[in-house]
Motif scaffolding. Structure first.
Motif, PDB file in Angstrom:
ATOM      1  N   PHE A   1      23.599  83.590   8.552  1.00 52.12           N
ATOM      2  CA  PHE A   1      24.547  83.738   9.649  1.00 52.12           C
ATOM      3  C   PHE A   1      25.606  82.654   9.524  1.00 52.12           C
ATOM      4  O   PHE A   1      25.290  81.474   9.345  1.00 52.12           O
ATOM      5  N   PHE A   2      26.877  83.071   9.576  1.00 57.45           N
ATOM      6  CA  PHE A   2      27.947  82.071   9.528  1.00 57.45           C
ATOM      7  C   PHE A   2      29.235  82.680  10.061  1.00 57.45           C
ATOM      8  O   PHE A   2      29.376  83.908  10.177  1.00 57.45           O
ATOM      9  N   VAL A   3      30.163  81.784  10.381  1.00 53.68           N
ATOM     10  CA  VAL A   3      31.489  82.217  10.827  1.00 53.68           C
ATOM     11  C   VAL A   3      32.520  81.764   9.802  1.00 53.68           C
ATOM     12  O   VAL A   3      32.344  80.745   9.129  1.00 53.68           O
ATOM     13  N   GLU A   4      33.580  82.513   9.675  1.00 58.88           N
ATOM     14  CA  GLU A   4      34.649  82.179   8.745  1.00 58.88           C
ATOM     15  C   GLU A   4      35.986  82.299   9.459  1.00 58.88           C
ATOM     16  O   GLU A   4      36.416  83.405   9.801  1.00 58.88           O
ATOM     17  N   PRO A   5      36.652  81.194   9.754  1.00 60.18           N
ATOM     18  CA  PRO A   5      37.966  81.262  10.398  1.00 60.18           C
ATOM     19  C   PRO A   5      38.968  81.979   9.497  1.00 60.18           C
ATOM     20  O   PRO A   5      38.985  81.790   8.279  1.00 60.18           O
ATOM     21  N   ASP A   6      39.798  82.808  10.081  1.00 62.64           N
ATOM     22  CA  ASP A   6      40.810  83.573   9.366  1.00 62.64           C
ATOM     23  C   ASP A   6      42.146  83.340  10.056  1.00 62.64           C
ATOM     24  O   ASP A   6      42.530  84.087  10.948  1.00 62.64           O
TER      25      ASP A   6
ATOM     26  N   LEU B   1      35.886  85.480  11.910  1.00 58.36           N
ATOM     27  CA  LEU B   1      34.961  86.501  11.419  1.00 58.36           C
ATOM     28  C   LEU B   1      33.529  86.001  11.575  1.00 58.36           C
ATOM     29  O   LEU B   1      33.225  84.857  11.227  1.00 58.36           O
ATOM     30  N   VAL B   2      32.675  86.860  12.095  1.00 59.27           N
ATOM     31  CA  VAL B   2      31.276  86.515  12.344  1.00 59.27           C
ATOM     32  C   VAL B   2      30.409  87.382  11.435  1.00 59.27           C
ATOM     33  O   VAL B   2      30.419  88.609  11.542  1.00 59.27           O
ATOM     34  N   TYR B   3      29.660  86.729  10.528  1.00 64.95           N
ATOM     35  CA  TYR B   3      28.823  87.433   9.553  1.00 64.95           C
ATOM     36  C   TYR B   3      27.362  87.328   9.967  1.00 64.95           C
ATOM     37  O   TYR B   3      26.850  86.232  10.224  1.00 64.95           O
TER      38      TYR B   3
ATOM     39  N   VAL C   1      30.627  88.550  21.258  1.00 60.80           N
ATOM     40  CA  VAL C   1      30.695  89.699  20.371  1.00 60.80           C
ATOM     41  C   VAL C   1      29.282  90.082  19.956  1.00 60.80           C
ATOM     42  O   VAL C   1      28.405  89.218  19.785  1.00 60.80           O
ATOM     43  N   THR C   2      29.036  91.377  19.825  1.00 56.01           N
ATOM     44  CA  THR C   2      27.756  91.885  19.339  1.00 56.01           C
ATOM     45  C   THR C   2      27.937  92.298  17.882  1.00 56.01           C
ATOM     46  O   THR C   2      28.823  93.095  17.563  1.00 56.01           O
TER      47      THR C   2
ATOM     48  N   SER D   1      31.829  91.165  12.246  1.00 61.00           N
ATOM     49  CA  SER D   1      32.755  91.490  13.317  1.00 61.00           C
ATOM     50  C   SER D   1      33.684  90.296  13.511  1.00 61.00           C
ATOM     51  O   SER D   1      33.628  89.318  12.744  1.00 61.00           O
ATOM     52  N   SER D   2      34.525  90.359  14.524  1.00 61.85           N
ATOM     53  CA  SER D   2      35.476  89.269  14.712  1.00 61.85           C
ATOM     54  C   SER D   2      35.834  89.109  16.180  1.00 61.85           C
ATOM     55  O   SER D   2      35.659  90.027  16.991  1.00 61.85           O
TER      56      SER D   2
END
Length: 801
Positions: free
Chosen positions: A159-164, A180-182, A211-212, A219-220
Motif C-alpha cells: 500500500f502506498f500513495v504517489e503524488p501526481d 494516487l492511492v495504490y 476514497v475507497t 484510485s485518486s
C-alpha cells in the motif's frame, strides 16, 4: 541488498576483478522511465504497478529546453565551493516512517574490488521510491578481459500513495494536487488521505479526503491549493486505513509571478587591490524572489567549466544549435578531465555528451554530389558548408576527449568540404550559410576560405594535401589587409596552422594591433561596420571576432600583452558564465582554452558586506580551478555594499550577481521596435478536456533584410498540455521549421524571418485539470543575437470541472 558477482566467474578469469557498478532510477510506479547510463539499454519496468496506470499519471519531470540565457549558476558541480548549499542534508538517510528520498541515481561505485574467488558484496539501503531499479555492472581483470551484466531490484510495498503534481507552479496559481492511492492487498479498503497544511499555500479544499480503493487497484483524490510563497516547498501527505499507512514528502517549486531583473557586475582583482560594488533591492519586488551571490575564480579552467556548465545539458535544437551546445558540453568535459572530479560526475557528463552525439546525428546526411557527409540546419534540408565545417571542430573535440566516433564521419566531412573547393583554392559560403559572413565584409571569400581551411587543419587533415596547399595559396595571394578584424583573425589562424607566408602572417598580426580597441585596461575587436543593404542583418559579434583575434595572435606569438588584455575583455564581459549566443560562447571557450591560465602565486580574497566580513578565501595553484560561490542572500538590505579585497600575488576574477522579480503590474514590457510578438487566446475560461486556441503574431521590423532564425518560446499553464498534432501540421505546412516540446514548454524555430512580413500561426492547449493559473514567460528572440528579444505580459486562465 546483497549483490554477488557470480555471473562473472563463468565468463572471466577468476582472480582480482574491478567492477564498475551503478544502480539507476528506472521508473516511478511503473509510469515513467529514465535511463542514465551510456552502456545500458532503456527497459520497461517490471513491477506490478505498471498495470495500474490511469489517465492523469504522474507528470513528466520538468526538463526545460535551455538556450543562451543568464542567471543562476549550476551549483551541483563538486568543484564548486557553494556556501548557498552548505546546509544541504540530502545525503542523510530519511526517516523510515516517512518516504522523502527519491534520487534518480541510487548507487555508483567505479571500483568495487572482488576477492580471490571473484566475489564482491555490497550492502545498501534502498531509497523511498516504489519502483524497479536497474543494476548494470562492468567487470575487468588485470589482463584486460571485460564482462558486463545487468539485473533488477524491485522496491515494493502493498500500500502506498504517489503524488501526481507538477514540478513547478507560478505564485498565485490555484491548482489540484492529485494523489494516487495504490492498494495491492486483496481486500477493499477505505482510505483517509491527509495533506499537511503549510504556510506557503492556502488550502482551497478539505484538508482530509476519503476514497475507497478496491483490492489490486488504484484510485485518486484531489486537493486544491493556492501557491502563496516563492521557493522550494515540501508537500507532506499521509494515507491510512485501519491496517494500512503510508507517508510521503515531495518537493514543489513555486516560481515568482513577475519579470526577472538581473544586475551582474564583472571585475578582476590583481595582487593587492580592492573592488566595491553596491547592489540595490527594488522596493516592489516579489517577496523572496531575490537571489544574490559573489563568484570568485582564479583559473581559466574554472571559467570555462563554469560557463560551459550553464550549458552542459541534454542537447536540443536545430543543426546549428545542437552543434554549438555539444561544443560547450565537450569544452566543460575536457576541462573537468584535467582536474580532480569524481567518477560519478564524469559518468553523468559522458551520458549527456553521448545523448548530444545522438541528437547531432539527426542532422548528419549523405551528400550525393560529393559522396561525403554533411550537416543540415533542419531535417530534410540541403547540406550546409559552414555548418559542416563547424561540426568538424566539434567531432574532433569529441575524439580528443576520448569519445568513440566513427572514422567514416570525419572522413565524410573532409570529402564534402574538399569537394566544394573552387579551382582557385577558395571556399564560399552560400546565402544560407553562417550569419557572420556578410557580403559587405571585404574579402568574404577570404573569411570563408580561412574558416574551412582552419577546420580541416584542426581535424588533422594533411598540411601537404592539395586542398590545404591551394587554400593557403589563395589566402596568401588574395587576402588584403582590410579593416575587417573578423576576416583577418580567421586568416591569421588558418595561416599559422597551415604554415603560411611568415611575412604575411606578421603583417596581419600588426594590422590586428592597429585595429584593436581599448577600454578600461582591456582590448577587443569589432566586426566591420555594415554599410550596405543585404539579405542579412548586421549584428555586433565582438565576442566571436575577439576570439579569433586572440587565437591568431596567440599562435603567432610576440603579442602577449595584447592577448592578455583581450582575454580580460572576454572574462569581464561575461553574462553569467557565458558570452551571448551558444556560438559566441563556443568560440570564446576555444580562445580561453588555447590561452591557458593566469599565474597565481598566493592570493587571499576577503569579502565584506556592509562593512562586515563574511568570507575569506585563499587561492593557490592547487585550488585555482575551483569556482567559489558565496551566498549574499542572508546579508541583503535595500542597498548592499559588497567590498572585495585581495592581498598577495595573483589575478582573481569576480562576479557580483543579483536577481529579483518585479510583479507584472509594476513593470512594463517594452518590446524592441524591431521585434514584435503577441499571443491571443480565443477564450480564457474553459472546462476540463476543452481546448484553448492560441494565435501567435510575430513580425520583424528592422532596417535590414531578415533574421536568420527566430525562436518563439511558448508556455502552457499548470494543468494544460500542448496538442502535438497542431505543431506537426505547422511543420508540414512550412509555417515553422522545427519545434520541441518538453512538458509545459514548446520552442518553435522559424528560419529566414523577412522584415515587415508578419508571421501568424495557431496552436491549441488542452485543459487536463481544474485550475486558476498564469501563463507567463512567453518570449521570442533572435538565435544569434540574444539581446534582440521580446517578452509578453502574462495571461490568467481558469478551468472548471
Amino acid at each position: 541488498m546483497w549483490y554477488k558477482a557470480e555471473a562473472y566467474i563463468a565468463i572471466l578469469i577468476v582472480g582480482m576483478l574491478i567492477i564498475g557498478m551503478w544502480i539507476m532510477y528506472n521508473s516511478i510506479s511503473g509510469m515513467t522511465t529514465t535511463t542514465m547510463d551510456s552502456g545500458s539499454q532503456e527497459r520497461s519496468n517490471g513491477n506490478r504497478t505498471g498495470d495500474l496506470a490511469t489517465d492523469g499519471g504522474p507528470e513528466e519531470e520538468e526538463s526545460s529546453i535551455q538556450f543562451p540565457t543568464f542567471g543562476r549558476l549550476d551549483e551541483s558541480d563538486e568543484k564548486t565551493y557553494n556556501a548557498i548549499d552548505a546546509e544541504d542534508d540530502s545525503a542523510l538517510e530519511p526517516p523510515t516512517h516517512i518516504r522523502t528520498y527519491f534520487p534518480e541515481t541510487w548507487y555508483w561505485n567505479p571500483a568495487l574490488i572482488t576477492d580471490q574467488n571473484g566475489d564482491a558484496f555490497v550492502t545498501l539501503t534502498t531509497p523511498d521510491s516504489i519502483t524497479t531499479w536497474g543494476i548494470d555492472a562492468i567487470a575487468s581483470t588485470k589482463d584486460a578481459q571485460l564482462g558486463m551484466g545487468e539485473a533488477e531490484v524491485t522496491v515494493f510495498q502493498e500500500f502506498f500513495v504517489e503524488p501526481d503534481f507538477p514540478v513547478s507552479v507560478v505564485r498565485g496559481d490555484e491548482f489540484a494536487l492529485r494523489v494516487l492511492v495504490y492498494n495491492y492487498e486483496s481486500q477493499t479498503s477505505d482510505i483517509t488521505v491527509e495533506l499537511q497544511d503549510d504556510s506557503w499555500f492556502d488550502m482551497l479544499s478539505p484538508q482530509i479526503q476519503y476514497v475507497t480503493v478496491a483490492g489490486n487497484s488504484v484510485s485518486s483524490v484531489d486537493f486544491t491549493i493556492k501557491a502563496k510563497d516563492v521557493g522550494e516547498h515540501n508537500v507532506s501527505l499521509t494515507a491510512s486505513s485501519v491496517s494500512l499507512e503510508d507517508k510521503v514528502v515531495r518537493e514543489l517549486k513555486v516560481v515568482p509571478d513577475g519579470k526577472a531583473i538581473i544586475d551582474l557586475r564583472n571585475g578582476q582583482l590583481d595582487d593587492d587591490s580592492t573592488a566595491t560594488e553596491t547592489i540595490d533591492l527594488l522596493p516592489d519586488r516579489v517577496p523572496d524572489s531575490e537571489n544574490a551571490y559573489v563568484k570568485l575564480q582564479g583559473g581559466m579552467e574554472a571559467v570555462v567549466v563554469d560557463g560551459a556548465e550553464n550549458f552542459i545539458q541534454f542537447v536540443s535544437g536545430c543543426g546549428e544549435q545542437s552543434t554549438s551546445m555539444l561544443s560547450l558540453d565537450i569544452a566543460a568535459f575536457k576541462n573537468l578531465q584535467k582536474g580532480d572530479i569524481s567518477d560519478e560526475k564524469l559518468f553523468k557528463y559522458e551520458n549527456i555528451i553521448n545523448q548530444g552525439i545522438q541528437h547531432e546525428l539527426i542532422y548528419l546526411v549523405d551528400d550525393s554530389e560529393s559522396g561525403g557527409k554533411a550537416i543540415v540546419w533542419h531535417k530534410g534540408e540541403s547540406p550546409d558548408i559552414w555548418l559542416t565545417a563547424w561540426a568538424v571542430f566539434v567531432f574532433q573535440d569529441l575524439v580528443d576527449a576520448g569519445f568513440n566516433v566513427d572514422d567514416g564521419i570525419m572522413d565524410g566531412f573532409h570529402k564534402y568540404l574538399v569537394a566544394n573547393q573552387a579551382s582557385d583554392g577558395s571556399f564560399s559560403f552560400p546565402n544560407v550559410g553562417h550569419w557572420s559572413i556578410n557580403s559587405d565584409l571585404q574579402n568574404e571569400k577570404g573569411a570563408a576560405t580561412a574558416y574551412i581551411a582552419r577546420a580541416l587543419l584542426y581535424s588533422h587533415y594533411p598540411k601537404d594535401s592539395e586542398a590545404i596547399t591551394e587554400a593557403i595559396d589563395y589566402l596568401e595571394s588574395e587576402i588584403e589587409l582590410t579593416d575587417s578584424a573578423f576576416t583577418l583573425g580567421l586568416a591569421l589562424c588558418a595561416l599559422e596552422d597551415g604554415n603560411g607566408d611568415a611575412s604575411l602572417r606578421n603583417s596581419i598580426a600588426n594590422k590586428l594591433e592597429d585595429l584593436k580597441k581599448e577600454k578600461d585596461g582591456t582590448v577587443y575587436w569589432t566586426w566591420t561596420e555594415n554599410t550596405g543593404d543585404y539579405w542579412f542583418y548586421y549584428r555586433d559579434n565582438t565576442v566571436e571576432t575577439t576570439g579569433y583575434a586572440i587565437m591568431g595572435l596567440h599562435k603567432h606569438g610576440g603579442h602577449g600583452a595584447t592577448v592578455s588584455k583581450a582575454v580580460k575583455y572576454l572574462l569581464t564581459n561575461r553574462q553569467g558564465g557565458c558570452f551571448g549566443s551558444t556560438h559566441d560562447t563556443a568560440v570564446a571557450f576555444q580562445a580561453l582554452d588555447l590561452f591557458g591560465s593566469f599565474n597565481i602565486d598566493d592570493v587571499t580574497v576577503d569579502i565584506k558586506v556592509n562593512s562586515v566580513q563574511i568570507e575569506s578565501i585563499r587561492f593557490t595553484e592547487e585550488n585555482k580551478d575551483i569556482t567559489y560561490l558565496v551566498d549574499l542572500r542572508p546579508y541583503l538590505s535595500e542597498a548592499t555594499e559588497v567590498v572585495l579585497e585581495s592581498s598577495g600575488k595573483g589575478s582573481i576574477l569576480y562576479q557580483v550577481f543579483l536577481e529579483q522579480y518585479i510583479p507584472w503590474d509594476k513593470t512594463t514590457l517594452d518590446a524592441p521596435p524591431e521585434l514584435e510578438l503577441s499571443v491571443t487566446y480565443d477564450t480564457k475560461n474553459v472546462n476540463v478536456n476543452d481546448h484553448i486556441q492560441a494565435t501567435v503574431n510575430l513580425e520583424y521590423t528592422g532596417s535590414t533584410g531578415m533574421l536568420k532564425m527566430v525562436l518563439v518560446d511558448l508556455r502552457a499553464p499548470v494543468g494544460f498540455s500542448f496538442v502535438v498534432e497542431d505543431f506537426e501540421s505547422l511543420l508540414d505546412s512550412g509555417k515553422i521549421n522545427q519545434y520541441e516540446i518538453r512538458d509545459r514548454q514548446c520552442v518553435v524555430y522559424i528560419d529566414n524571418v523577412q522584415a515587415n512580413s508578419p508571421i501568424t500561426f495557431s496552436y491549441r492547449l488542452k485543459a487536463n485539470l481544474p485550475i486558476r493559473a498564469t501563463i507567463q514567460g512567453i518570449n521570442a528572440y533572435d538565435m544569434y543575437n540574444p539581446n534582440l528579444t521580446t517578452e509578453i505580459a502574462p495571461v490568467d486562465i481558469v478551468v472548471a470541472l
